[in-house]
Scaffold this active site. Sequence first.
Site, PDB file in Angstrom:
ATOM      1  CE1 TYR A   1     -52.457  62.251 -18.897  1.00 17.52           C
ATOM      2  CE2 TYR A   1     -52.889  64.220 -17.626  1.00 17.52           C
ATOM      3  CZ  TYR A   1     -52.160  63.089 -17.833  1.00 17.52           C
ATOM      4  OH  TYR A   1     -51.131  62.793 -16.998  1.00 17.52           O
ATOM      5  CD  GLU A   2     -51.082  64.838 -23.579  1.00 16.01           C
ATOM      6  OE1 GLU A   2     -50.675  64.775 -24.743  1.00 16.01           O
ATOM      7  OE2 GLU A   2     -50.739  65.694 -22.764  1.00 16.01           O
ATOM      8  N   GLY A   3     -55.940  62.223 -25.616  1.00 16.11           N
ATOM      9  CA  GLY A   3     -56.616  61.190 -26.407  1.00 16.11           C
ATOM     10  C   GLY A   3     -57.171  60.133 -25.490  1.00 16.11           C
TER      11      GLY A   3
END
Length: 411
Positions: free
Chosen positions: A387-389
């Site tokens: 998550y978040e990249g």
Amino acid sequence: MQQEQFRESKELSSLSVMNFEISDEQKLILDVVDEACKKIRPIEDKCYLERKFNDRVLPIFKEAHLLGLPISRKYGDGQGADALTYALALERIGQEGTGVRTFLSGHTSLGQLTLQKWGSEEQKEQYLPKTTRGEIIMAFGLTESTAGSDPASLKTSFEPSGNYFHLNGSKAWISNGSIADLHVVFAYPKGKSEGMCAFLVEKSSEGLEASAIKDKLGLPTSDTGLLYFSDCKVPKENMLGPPGKGLSVAYSALMSGRLSVAAGCVGVIEDCLKETLSYAQQRVQHKKKIGKHQLVQRELAKISVDLETSKLLTYKAALLKSKSDIKPEDAELRNDADWMIAQAKYYAANASFRAADRAVQVFGANGFSFENRPARHLVDTRVCRIYEGTDQILEQKIAVKLLGNEYEAFS
Ligand SMILES: Cc1cc2nc3c(=O)[nH]c(=O)nc-3n(C[C@H](O)[C@H](O)[C@H](O)COP(=O)(O)OP(=O)(O)OC[C@H]3O[C@@H](n4cnc5c(N)ncnc54)[C@H](O)[C@@H]3O)c2cc1C
């Protein structure tokens, strides 16, 4: 000439400006965080084994006034902490588990900080004080089932209807998604794939339904949700940020979000090291404490080096973010902070997964049980590489800054 200047300069012994000290004020905040974490731990232990949502995290953080740590004191229980101080708090919270920290990442890093940065004064007055007092919880809805690493391909749409916008579509894998009262949601004008806008959507909005995702690999004690919008009525004044600037809103949120992941991962590595050290000093095999076996010592050494490296990267990234927050008009500083945050998140997420794996190895069969913390960290911290990249997206982001924008991977 330069040599002369160099020889005439002041005592070289006083040149260093790097500072790794934690100030007295920061210590005070960290003591409060530590106390709250100690209250959370036994409840989290129980919830984890029962694979049950931990509904005590919110009231405990609320009582400790930690639900708006980096939010301005103007808004309710906001404490105005800078990015590094907030990261230090998240580091301590990360020791309790990625689920506990993810709750704060969703509420504060992705939700509140985005509202604080992009909201109108009316929007901030309306919502931020309640969020800092824990009366309403926030979530951030960017990802959809067919749009993850490529958020520009999202399908959720909006169209004006009287004093409202009607939103149609869905969001997937949203931290706090089924428990949040206020969502930051992204959508395109109906029939278009440009001009993305962000909205503040209340849970009680007509046409919004939310549900929790079950059977996740990890994070059993924290909420991950799905959102469905069916002609969901959002007041026109709830557009967040300028029209068409949705992607800028999303990317700025990801900077705070990624930093929170990096800091949480530092906490995970700390806990893995603590647990592994203690186990290695108790467990006996071949008539010796296993800590006396050099191959076990190697595992400890590797966790320790990963911890120190992750800390340095995360603190440097947080310091740059603090500087950039003070000078938001400085695009170069913001880009540097963004890049350093990407490196910190990328490194710490991988290092925390390695640390958890090493801790499981040192625990042997006992590491294979959720009764012990290494097993929980192993499955929970795995998401930090997604998550978040994802790892891959961040690798490309880091490299493109070195190569130049003409090497942009996603164009
Ligand atoms: C527990 C959990 C909580 C989450 N919380 C939130 C939240 O609060 N809000 C939110 O909006 N989202 C949230 N997410 C979603 C998360 O941000 C996405 O899962 C993530 O961005 C990756 O998207 P994806 O899963 O669709 O994978 P995809 O984008 O489909 O990627 C699949 C694979 O392809 C690779 N890939 C994709 N594009 C490229 C490329 N150009 N080059 C190289 N490799 C590529 C990826 O790295 C990955 O390995 C959460 C996810 C989880 C699991």
